[in-house]
Design a protein around this motif. Structure first.
Motif, PDB file in Angstrom:
ATOM      1  N   GLY A 133       2.951 -20.439   8.359  1.00  0.00           N
ATOM      2  CA  GLY A 133       4.236 -20.159   8.757  1.00  0.00           C
ATOM      3  C   GLY A 133       5.116 -21.027   9.366  1.00  0.00           C
ATOM      4  O   GLY A 133       4.422 -21.941   9.761  1.00  0.00           O
ATOM      5  N   VAL A 134       6.412 -20.761   9.691  1.00  0.00           N
ATOM      6  CA  VAL A 134       7.078 -21.749  10.522  1.00  0.00           C
ATOM      7  C   VAL A 134       6.848 -21.455  11.817  1.00  0.00           C
ATOM      8  O   VAL A 134       6.917 -20.610  12.513  1.00  0.00           O
ATOM      9  CB  VAL A 134       8.813 -21.341  10.255  1.00  0.00           C
ATOM     10  CG1 VAL A 134       9.459 -22.057  10.856  1.00  0.00           C
ATOM     11  CG2 VAL A 134       9.055 -21.113   8.672  1.00  0.00           C
TER      12      VAL A 134
ATOM     13  N   PHE B 268       6.313 -16.464  10.373  1.00  0.00           N
ATOM     14  CA  PHE B 268       6.201 -17.235  11.605  1.00  0.00           C
ATOM     15  C   PHE B 268       4.994 -17.366  12.071  1.00  0.00           C
ATOM     16  O   PHE B 268       4.113 -16.556  12.182  1.00  0.00           O
ATOM     17  CB  PHE B 268       7.202 -16.830  12.645  1.00  0.00           C
ATOM     18  CG  PHE B 268       8.734 -16.742  12.177  1.00  0.00           C
ATOM     19  CD1 PHE B 268       9.468 -18.035  12.432  1.00  0.00           C
ATOM     20  CD2 PHE B 268       9.271 -15.702  11.515  1.00  0.00           C
ATOM     21  CE1 PHE B 268      10.443 -18.039  11.845  1.00  0.00           C
ATOM     22  CE2 PHE B 268      10.790 -15.806  11.206  1.00  0.00           C
ATOM     23  CZ  PHE B 268      11.480 -17.183  11.435  1.00  0.00           C
TER      24      PHE B 268
ATOM     25  N   ALA C 124       9.556 -27.660  15.209  1.00  0.00           N
ATOM     26  CA  ALA C 124       9.478 -26.060  15.472  1.00  0.00           C
ATOM     27  C   ALA C 124      10.528 -25.458  16.063  1.00  0.00           C
ATOM     28  O   ALA C 124      11.229 -26.332  16.863  1.00  0.00           O
ATOM     29  CB  ALA C 124       7.998 -25.633  16.175  1.00  0.00           C
ATOM     30  N   HIS C 125      10.715 -24.225  16.172  1.00  0.00           N
ATOM     31  CA  HIS C 125      11.876 -23.538  16.520  1.00  0.00           C
ATOM     32  C   HIS C 125      10.869 -23.329  18.280  1.00  0.00           C
ATOM     33  O   HIS C 125       9.632 -23.351  18.307  1.00  0.00           O
ATOM     34  CB  HIS C 125      11.736 -21.900  16.444  1.00  0.00           C
ATOM     35  CG  HIS C 125      12.564 -22.156  15.027  1.00  0.00           C
ATOM     36  ND1 HIS C 125      13.800 -22.430  14.752  1.00  0.00           N
ATOM     37  CD2 HIS C 125      11.875 -21.530  13.774  1.00  0.00           C
ATOM     38  CE1 HIS C 125      14.086 -22.053  13.442  1.00  0.00           C
ATOM     39  NE2 HIS C 125      13.000 -21.719  12.928  1.00  0.00           N
TER      40      HIS C 125
ATOM     41  N   LEU D 196      13.715 -27.101  15.746  1.00  0.00           N
ATOM     42  CA  LEU D 196      14.511 -26.777  14.817  1.00  0.00           C
ATOM     43  C   LEU D 196      15.586 -25.912  15.319  1.00  0.00           C
ATOM     44  O   LEU D 196      16.680 -25.666  14.847  1.00  0.00           O
ATOM     45  CB  LEU D 196      13.546 -25.791  13.997  1.00  0.00           C
ATOM     46  CG  LEU D 196      12.494 -26.448  13.239  1.00  0.00           C
ATOM     47  CD1 LEU D 196      11.554 -25.332  12.371  1.00  0.00           C
ATOM     48  CD2 LEU D 196      13.183 -27.364  12.085  1.00  0.00           C
TER      49      LEU D 196
END
Length: 349
Positions: free
Chosen positions: A29-30, A56, A100-101, A124
């Protein structure tokens, strides 16, 4: 440390640090990197991470100086918060995460300002949860200038010594206002709220590493009020404005990932009248000898953050602001429904 609700916990070693990392979610996942605050650890993020939408992967490390991070890894406060941001970049390298967020709370938010300045290609997007001001914490004026050249009144010397002593002893009671449990229940969330997993939350707070090279860190004598200035070790000294060499560097980042700033309307810690800032306490008469507003005003933390984000927007960035009413310093714990709604919408965007 309490056993985690999240079973995906591992020890990760990088060239900079060995620490515990919680990693729930789809490995493909993100990635969403969660960065905890002071008096805290990755444990605080567990339920928030488990509620992420499909697609995620959450990553939450214990920061240097906290939780199960290697206690031999000291924090060089003279680098500001760069030890932390460099640790996160090294962790991402070790876990093969290019970007990454990122979600940061309080001190963790301060670390993310530095992360965006020093490692902009790794970000991100950012979610700033009641973050510390980009200028640092305590004893500075609206433009970030320290009230005194040595930044007296900020750093380890501004920490209540009785609280530091009880934290080091691992005190679990609430017999005095300075016990860690009482501090959490009074300031870190808005009373009468108490987290369902309070004992685990408290245990992870008490795992914070203590001493003159950890928390609260060392202090230097000063001729300026209140006679102590920041030392050279520990996160609290690392937040001193004197060590933030370019606080607005993130506003000039070559890429401009979107930022969500979410905070509680009744936050007593990161505010324009912080109860942990000696300018506020001196103005209220709680600390004798205060030299007055002209010399040592309360630090306008919210106004500083707003001005910095406005500069970031002028560089072409998108910034969303969410203020939760009847909420204190920890929105993700106090109001998980509204917090998740804002977080998940941000990630979907």
């Amino acid at each position: 440390m309490p056993l985690p609700v999240i079973t995906q916990a591992q020890t990760v070693t990088t060239p900079r640090l060995t620490t515990r990392v919680l990693t729930p979610g789809d490995p493909a996942g993100v990635p969403v990197l969660f960065v905890h605050g002071n008096l805290s650890a990755a444990t605080w993020w567990e339920e928030t991470m488990l509620r992420l939408p499909p697609g995620f992967r959450a990553i939450a490390p214990d920061l240097r100086g906290y939780g199960e991070a290697d206690p031999a890894a000291l924090i060089d406060a003279t680098r500001g918060l760069r030890d932390f941001s460099d640790d996160l970049a090294a962790l991402m390298d070790e876990m093969d995460i290019s970007a990454a967020h990122m979600v940061g709370h309080s001190l963790g938010g301060g670390i993310l300002w530095q992360m965006l300045a020093d490692h902009p290609d790794r970000v991100l997007s950012m979610v700033q949860v009641a973050p510390s001001s980009p200028y640092g914490f305590g004893a500075c004026k609206a433009d970030g200038t320290p009230c005194f050249p040595d930044n007296a009144g900020s750093g380890a010397g501004a920490v209540n010594p009785e609280f530091a002593k009880l934290l080091a002893e691992g005190a679990t009671g609430d017999e005095t206002p300075f016990h860690p449990r009482a501090i959490l229940n009074t300031y870190v969330w808005k009373p009468p709220f108490v987290p369902e997993r309070m004992e685990d939350i408290l245990a992870s707070a008490l795992a914070q590493q203590t001493g003159p090279q950890a928390y609260p860190g060392d202090a230097a004598p000063s001729e300026n009020w209140p006679t102590v200035a920041p030392g050279k070790f520990g996160a609290i000294n690392g937040m001193a404005p004197i060590y933030q060499t370019d606080p607005l560097a993130f506003t000039r980042a070559p890429n401009t990932p979107p930022i969500l700033w979410i905070r509680g309307a009744d936050d007593p810690i990161c505010s324009d009248a912080s109860l942990f800032d000696l300018g506020t306490l001196g103005q209220a008469g709680a600390v004798p000898g205060w030299p007055g507003d002209e010399v040592f005003p309360p630090q306008p933390m919210i106004a500083q953050t707003e001005a910095a984000l406005a500069a970031y927007e002028a560089n072409g960035a998108k910034v969303d602001r969410v203020v939760l009413s009847d909420c204190g310093h920890s929105p993700y714990l106090e109001q998980p429904g509204p917090f998740d709604a804002a977080l998940h919408a941000h990630l979907a965007g």
